[in-house]
Design an enzyme around this catalytic site. Structure first.
Site, PDB file in Angstrom:
ATOM      1  N   TRP A 118       7.827 -22.877  -9.134  1.00 26.03           N
ATOM      2  CA  TRP A 118       6.658 -21.652  -8.771  1.00 26.03           C
ATOM      3  C   TRP A 118       5.025 -22.366  -8.067  1.00 26.03           C
ATOM      4  O   TRP A 118       4.379 -21.905  -8.014  1.00 26.03           O
ATOM      5  CB  TRP A 118       5.238 -22.304 -10.084  1.00 26.03           C
ATOM      6  N   GLY A 119       5.892 -22.728  -7.340  1.00 27.21           N
ATOM      7  CA  GLY A 119       5.017 -22.519  -5.269  1.00 27.21           C
ATOM      8  C   GLY A 119       4.608 -24.371  -5.562  1.00 27.21           C
ATOM      9  O   GLY A 119       3.795 -23.610  -3.869  1.00 27.21           O
ATOM     10  N   CYS A 141      16.051 -37.331 -22.340  1.00 22.83           N
ATOM     11  CA  CYS A 141      15.384 -37.191 -21.312  1.00 22.83           C
ATOM     12  C   CYS A 141      14.952 -38.424 -21.136  1.00 22.83           C
ATOM     13  O   CYS A 141      15.975 -38.731 -19.977  1.00 22.83           O
ATOM     14  CB  CYS A 141      15.004 -36.052 -20.412  1.00 22.83           C
TER      15      CYS A 141
END
EC number: 2.1.1.79
Length: 392
Positions: free
Chosen positions: A187-188, A363
């Site tokens: 998302w930059g 995870c």
């Protein structure tokens, strides 16, 4: 509403059917190795709600365990602790029967077929990254960084991610006017940070349409271009290249191509930073639950795979492991997700909620057990003459 389904054949099992005693006994013997009890009273013990669980796990292994959790067949107060126990005891390597055959078939498939071909390149974007920016906006930090934070000296997720972004920029020795390529820019967040704080021009690429739209919007005030593009189509030359949390989507059949692309794009005096999850041994099989529901076609690389495919294309300058920080990051994401669920459940169903919890907490256990690593590698061009000093 996001819907997730499983094989309708499961519905043929009756909840009132007799217990499969051999399957249950074998699974309890396995769990004993990890100090996990069925219907025990400790936070990491398993509470069984549906006796079909044992046959399903015996048949399908890890994906059967995950899908049965999604269906509400069992619970555990602390999934993260449960998976720390299971993975620490390496129970995934002790499967027998049908589950082991399916695991072997998965390994053979990844050896024979290219699951990350150009034709498949955009599948993970559609299945995982395009399911709604509102989910990620609530789960992640303000920069929307979807990779491991750097928790040294950090008190919260936002600080850990800013520390990681700055660590990357310092390792790359960024200077104003440089052109940085971000392969898998999300998302930059990194593009925004590097342009804002280091004065560099950034080209970012992603295979997610939702990421591309939001990243372009968030970086519009800076010298940043965000493209919807596969890394194999890139051209040009760049002073610096970075890839954070994307290499897990490259796949064994494409590792060589990936490093050849970086070699071709990197200027002779340039630097490349690779940030990736990794495994010490080489496992050819991908986790079947993660592959089906979370990251289609993905595969965590091994240390050997990275070395073998990059050794004559790039000069390794630094290898930094801070895998335990991913446990802390995942637990922070899970907390944000749980707290945001009252708002998110308008767009996602209860089965998605259980799937996402299972993903995040399993995870966390993967990294807490030290089965998973988080590596940052810095490379220079093999024809360059620079002397590199490691940064921490």
């Amino acid at each position: 509403m996001t819907e997730y389904s499983f094989n309708d054949a499961e519905k043929s099992y009756s909840n009132s059917a007799p217990l499969p005693p051999l399957a249950r006994r074998f699974q309890q013997e396995l769990l004993d190795l990890a100090d996990v009890k069925l219907n025990g009273d400790r936070p990491w013990d398993i509470t069984v709600h549906d006796n079909r669980l044992f046959a399903r796990v015996a048949r399908d292994g890890s994906i059967g365990l995950g899908e049965s959790y999604m269906d509400g067949w069992w619970d555990s107060e602390r999934l993260d602790m449960l998976f720390t126990q299971i993975l620490g005891a390496q129970l995934n390597q002790k499967l027998i029967g049908t589950a082991r055959i399916k695991l072997a078939f998965s390994a053979l498939s990844h050896m024979m077929f290219n699951f990350q071909s150009l034709a498949r390149a955009y599948q993970v974007g559609e299945v995982h990254y395009d399911i709604g920016n509102q989910l990620y906006e609530r789960m992640l930090d303000p920069y929307m960084i979807y990779s491991c934070g750097y928790w040294k000296g950090a008190e919260n997720l936002a600080q850990a991610q800013e520390h990681k972004l700055d660590l990357i920029c310092r390792k790359l020795q960024l200077e104003p006017g440089m052109h940085l390529l971000d392969i898998g820019c999300g998302w930059g967040g990194l593009a925004l940070y590097a342009a804002k704080h280091y004065g560099v021009k950034v080209t970012g690429i992603t295979i997610s349409r939702e990421q591309q739209k939001l990243a372009a919007q968030r970086t519009r005030d800076y010298d940043v271009e965000i493209r919807l593009e596969d890394y194999r189509h890139l051209t040009g030359k760049f002073d610096r290249i970075v890839s954070v949390g994307m290499f897990e989507h490259v796949g064994r059949k494409n590792y060589r191509t990936y490093f050849e692309v970086v070699n071709r794009l990197l200027k002779k005096d340039g630097l490349f930073l690779l940030h990736t999850i990794g495994e010490e041994p080489t496992f050819d099989a991908a986790d079947r639950f993660i592959s089906k529901y979370i990251f289609p076609n993905g595969k965590v690389p091994s240390r050997k795979h990275i070395n073998d495919h990059s050794v004559d294309l790039l000069r390794l300058e630094d290898w930094h492991n801070f895998g335990p920080d991913y446990d802390t990051t995942l637990m922070a994401w899970a907390k944000n997700f749980e707290q945001s669920w009252p708002e998110l459940k308008q767009d996602y169903n209860d089965r998605f909620y259980r799937m996402w919890r299972y993903y995040l907490y399993s995870c966390a256990g993967y990294f807490r057990s030290r089965e998973g690593q988080l590596w940052q590698l810095v490379y220079s061009h093999p024809q360059g003459q620079r002397v590199y000093h490691s940064v921490r």
